[in-house]
Design a protein around this motif. Structure first.
Motif, PDB file in Angstrom:
ATOM      1  N   ILE A 237      69.110 -20.651  44.367  1.00  0.00           N
ATOM      2  CA  ILE A 237      68.829 -19.224  44.450  1.00  0.00           C
ATOM      3  C   ILE A 237      67.427 -18.945  43.917  1.00  0.00           C
ATOM      4  O   ILE A 237      66.892 -17.871  44.053  1.00  0.00           O
ATOM      5  CB  ILE A 237      69.872 -18.411  43.656  1.00  0.00           C
ATOM      6  N   GLY A 238      66.851 -19.932  43.318  1.00  0.00           N
ATOM      7  CA  GLY A 238      65.519 -19.743  42.758  1.00  0.00           C
ATOM      8  C   GLY A 238      65.594 -19.425  41.275  1.00  0.00           C
ATOM      9  O   GLY A 238      66.637 -19.000  40.777  1.00  0.00           O
ATOM     10  N   ASP A 239      64.504 -19.667  40.562  1.00  0.00           N
ATOM     11  CA  ASP A 239      64.445 -19.358  39.144  1.00  0.00           C
ATOM     12  C   ASP A 239      65.565 -19.999  38.340  1.00  0.00           C
ATOM     13  O   ASP A 239      66.185 -19.352  37.506  1.00  0.00           O
ATOM     14  CB  ASP A 239      64.487 -17.839  38.933  1.00  0.00           C
ATOM     15  N   GLY A 240      65.837 -21.231  38.622  1.00  0.00           N
ATOM     16  CA  GLY A 240      66.796 -21.962  37.798  1.00  0.00           C
ATOM     17  C   GLY A 240      68.232 -21.583  38.074  1.00  0.00           C
ATOM     18  O   GLY A 240      69.155 -22.082  37.451  1.00  0.00           O
ATOM     19  N   MET A 241      68.408 -20.672  38.974  1.00  0.00           N
ATOM     20  CA  MET A 241      69.760 -20.213  39.287  1.00  0.00           C
ATOM     21  C   MET A 241      70.232 -20.991  40.505  1.00  0.00           C
ATOM     22  O   MET A 241      69.449 -21.222  41.431  1.00  0.00           O
ATOM     23  CB  MET A 241      69.658 -18.740  39.637  1.00  0.00           C
TER      24      MET A 241
ATOM     25  N   LEU B  49      67.012 -18.770  52.576  1.00  0.00           N
ATOM     26  CA  LEU B  49      67.077 -17.304  52.509  1.00  0.00           C
ATOM     27  C   LEU B  49      66.603 -16.796  51.156  1.00  0.00           C
ATOM     28  O   LEU B  49      65.831 -15.852  51.056  1.00  0.00           O
ATOM     29  CB  LEU B  49      68.524 -16.863  52.746  1.00  0.00           C
ATOM     30  N   PHE B  50      67.073 -17.470  50.111  1.00  0.00           N
ATOM     31  CA  PHE B  50      66.769 -16.962  48.779  1.00  0.00           C
ATOM     32  C   PHE B  50      65.366 -17.303  48.326  1.00  0.00           C
ATOM     33  O   PHE B  50      64.834 -16.684  47.429  1.00  0.00           O
ATOM     34  CB  PHE B  50      67.773 -17.507  47.762  1.00  0.00           C
TER      35      PHE B  50
ATOM     36  N   GLU C 253      59.783 -12.775  51.184  1.00  0.00           N
ATOM     37  CA  GLU C 253      58.951 -11.885  51.999  1.00  0.00           C
ATOM     38  C   GLU C 253      59.577 -11.714  53.370  1.00  0.00           C
ATOM     39  O   GLU C 253      59.601 -10.650  53.949  1.00  0.00           O
ATOM     40  CB  GLU C 253      57.527 -12.420  52.226  1.00  0.00           C
ATOM     41  N   ASN C 254      60.055 -12.817  53.861  1.00  0.00           N
ATOM     42  CA  ASN C 254      60.739 -12.755  55.137  1.00  0.00           C
ATOM     43  C   ASN C 254      62.090 -12.112  54.878  1.00  0.00           C
ATOM     44  O   ASN C 254      63.019 -12.767  54.456  1.00  0.00           O
ATOM     45  CB  ASN C 254      60.922 -14.182  55.655  1.00  0.00           C
ATOM     46  N   SER C 255      62.158 -10.827  55.160  1.00  0.00           N
ATOM     47  CA  SER C 255      63.220 -10.043  54.557  1.00  0.00           C
ATOM     48  C   SER C 255      64.599 -10.678  54.590  1.00  0.00           C
ATOM     49  O   SER C 255      65.255 -10.782  53.584  1.00  0.00           O
ATOM     50  CB  SER C 255      63.266  -8.655  55.170  1.00  0.00           C
ATOM     51  N   GLN C 256      65.075 -11.125  55.727  1.00  0.00           N
ATOM     52  CA  GLN C 256      66.449 -11.619  55.725  1.00  0.00           C
ATOM     53  C   GLN C 256      66.660 -12.990  56.353  1.00  0.00           C
ATOM     54  O   GLN C 256      67.693 -13.586  56.197  1.00  0.00           O
ATOM     55  CB  GLN C 256      67.357 -10.626  56.456  1.00  0.00           C
TER      56      GLN C 256
END
Lengths: 353, 353
Positions: free
Chosen positions: A302-306, A337-338, A342-345
């Motif tokens: 999910i990014g940021d260590g998550m 996706l996560f 910037e690429n909204s979805q």
DNA sequence: TGTTAGCACTCCTTACCTTTGAGTGCTAAG
DNA sequence: CTTAGCACTCAAAGGTAAGGAGTGCTAACA
């Protein structure tokens, strides 16, 4: 010790036949497989041997063979042909994700639902994080006479808010001050660093709007603590009942209620460290209720260590090739996706019109 | 047409015996009930008569009697003794609610879980609102180099937000303009009023930041639609399998999957207008799959025109007295909780990314 | 030496039959 | 109007027999 080619081939046939029929597999059935060059008698010998080796099991003397846990293990690790998703499958997963992910707060639920749909099995999705999140910034918006909206952005880029009703009138200037103080003193901290002293300090320096500080602090610590924990969703439990191995209601109930409860909330823990897709065959599951149930799971970023985990639960006889392939693809798409905000979805769909 | 006292008494005995045993009830069993003053022969005649009247049914000639849907209906409406919750029960429900309701976004899920626990049946909880929500105000917060936080306050006082990443640099002035335009043109509208023409109009007048409009509009309509629609959670599905009537896996699966799907999302619709606790016995359910399943549900008030529904699903043979009592108590407690605003434990908050 | 055909054997599954007993409806007596 | 008695019904339980899929083993074959 390496198994001979023939052994592998036979075992693979048995596993795959059993996966598709759910009935013990006889030597004749194996012999009739398209590229099986041996007679049923030879295969019979082969199967007898593999039974003593522990890869196959015999429900009773005059029945066919069923793969043992060890058999499945071998199959998953070495024999299983890589299942390649068709473009159709891939793009339908992508469009599903794309369509459904409008609201992130329902994300887990929707992911679980989609995974369950894709695999036709009960699915679990969960999130967990290694470290703890911190607050990146605070904003306060005066909304009407006596309410203020607190907007908090976390280090994970998640944004949470809370509507606070004010007992007394507070001016815009008061809020500006409070906001400045909050951003100066209460950012970059982990849940456990929000101490009573900090509260005192911030309250006194926040002047008029200081009364809001306890509420804000409560909300933030609660949010951060929640972030740190594990959140999960389950979907498609009823699919289990469609499978012949769960015609036995008691068995089904055991599995389903262990899903309901926390028994499986250690799912992210199991994936700790591991990467890729993990398969737990029957008795490899720690939980007693899952002894003849397999779990396939995989991590996504999910990014940021998550990170998140998606998994499915099904009979040991499950189509591991398909399930792992679909799960991995899901995880991949979700990660994309996560990590491409910037690429909204849209996660990059492989080959979509 | 009123039934004689004796008829009522016998019917009530049959229903209650059947509720507790799940076996067809014979005349002898009824005769042996503590305050039954008639012999089994008399009761036999009574039961035969009630069978022709349609309150009882006979699975086969030489079996006891089972209440029909009409029988349950009568029981629920007239014969059922009011079940009074013990202090223990009441306070355990209350403390459960208080403990678990820390985070509102997980509210539904937790309520469902608690209700399921209290009734030992699968439970559903849902929210719905009468009319559609509208947007009350928009705020845009520049958050770092190239992202902006959109904060939307709805007519329901709910606040939602979304983090939008910008491909190009947009100044604070641009955002101020956009925000002004949004607040002027796009407030007070229902989901269906966000048309393509509106989009065009707003985009052109929003100048530099106009590129954000489509994203914003998408988000807002989705949110409103979501608001208008029904949000729901299910818990305790596996409990169904513990009941003798659902030893039949196919039956169980039908019920469970109709819960999974939207089949029951019309649950709040059914409660439209109605107040108090509603019991749908077997065939009174519209959904075909629920023909021999009963649903008990009740409304609770969230305030601001919003209400919630909690309900349980179970066999027609369920302990209506207990279940309705517990459900009503739950609804009452929840309503109190939500309409006690200074109790700041319940912020209306939404998370978003 | 590895492979295959043949065959006796095992034992689960299915169908059928019988027995059992709870519960009924009816009749006649209180 | 109520109740005891009794013949009758029919699902459930148990037991037996036939059917058949699959095995292990042996002997023949390449």
């Amino acid at each position: 010790m390496e198994l001979s080619e023939r052994k592998k081939k036979v075992l693979r046939c048995v596993v795959e036949l059993y996966i598709s029929t759910a009935e013990p597999v006889g030597s004749k059935a194996v012999a009739q497989m398209p590229d099986m060059k041996y007679s049923s008698a030879t295969i019979r010998n082969e199967m007898a041997e593999q039974t003593t080796m522990g890869y196959l099991e015999q429900p009773h003397t005059s029945a066919g063979r069923v793969p043992s846990a060890a058999g499945y293990r071998l199959y998953v690790d070495e024999l299983m042909a890589e299942y390649r998703l068709s473009n159709d499958e891939a793009s339908s997963i992508n469009t599903a994700i794309e369509e459904k992910m409008q609201r992130v707060d329902k994300m887990l639920e929707k992911v679980a639902r989609l995974v369950s749909q894709a695999t036709q099995l009960p699915a679990i999705s969960a999130t967990s994080r290694q470290g703890g999140a911190t607050v990146k910034r605070y904003d306060l918006i005066l909304a009407g006479e006596n309410s203020v909206i607190l907007v908090v952005m976390l280090s994970t880029e998640q944004v949470v808010n809370k509507l606070i009703k004010l007992p007394l009138n507070i001016t815009d200037t008061d809020l500006k001050l409070l906001s400045a103080v909050l951003n100066a003193a209460m950012t970059g901290l982990h849940a456990e660093e929000f101490t009573a002293e900090l509260l005192q300090k911030v309250m006194t320096s926040a002047g008029n709007a200081g009364v809001l500080v306890p509420v804000i602090l409560d909300f933030v610590t609660e949010t951060l603590r929640h972030q740190a924990g594990t959140d999960m969703a389950i979907a498609g439990q009823s699919r289990l009942l469609g499978l012949p191995e769960y015609r036995d209601v008691d068995k089904a109930q055991k599995v389903l209620s262990s899903m309901d409860e926390e028994a499986l909330s250690n799912l992210p823990a199991v994936m700790q460290g591991e990467n890729g897709t993990k398969v737990l065959v029957g008795p490899e599951n720690v939980a007693q209720e899952l002894r003849d149930t397999s779990v396939v799971m995989t991590k996504f970023d999910i990014g940021d260590g998550m990170h998140g985990v998606i998994g499915v639960v099904g009979p040991t006889r499950m189509d591991y090739a398909k399930v792992t392939a679909r799960l991995s693809y899901f995880a991949e798409s979700l990660s994309k996706l996560f990590n491409k905000p910037e690429n909204s979805q849209l996660p990059e769909s492989t080959e979509n019109q």
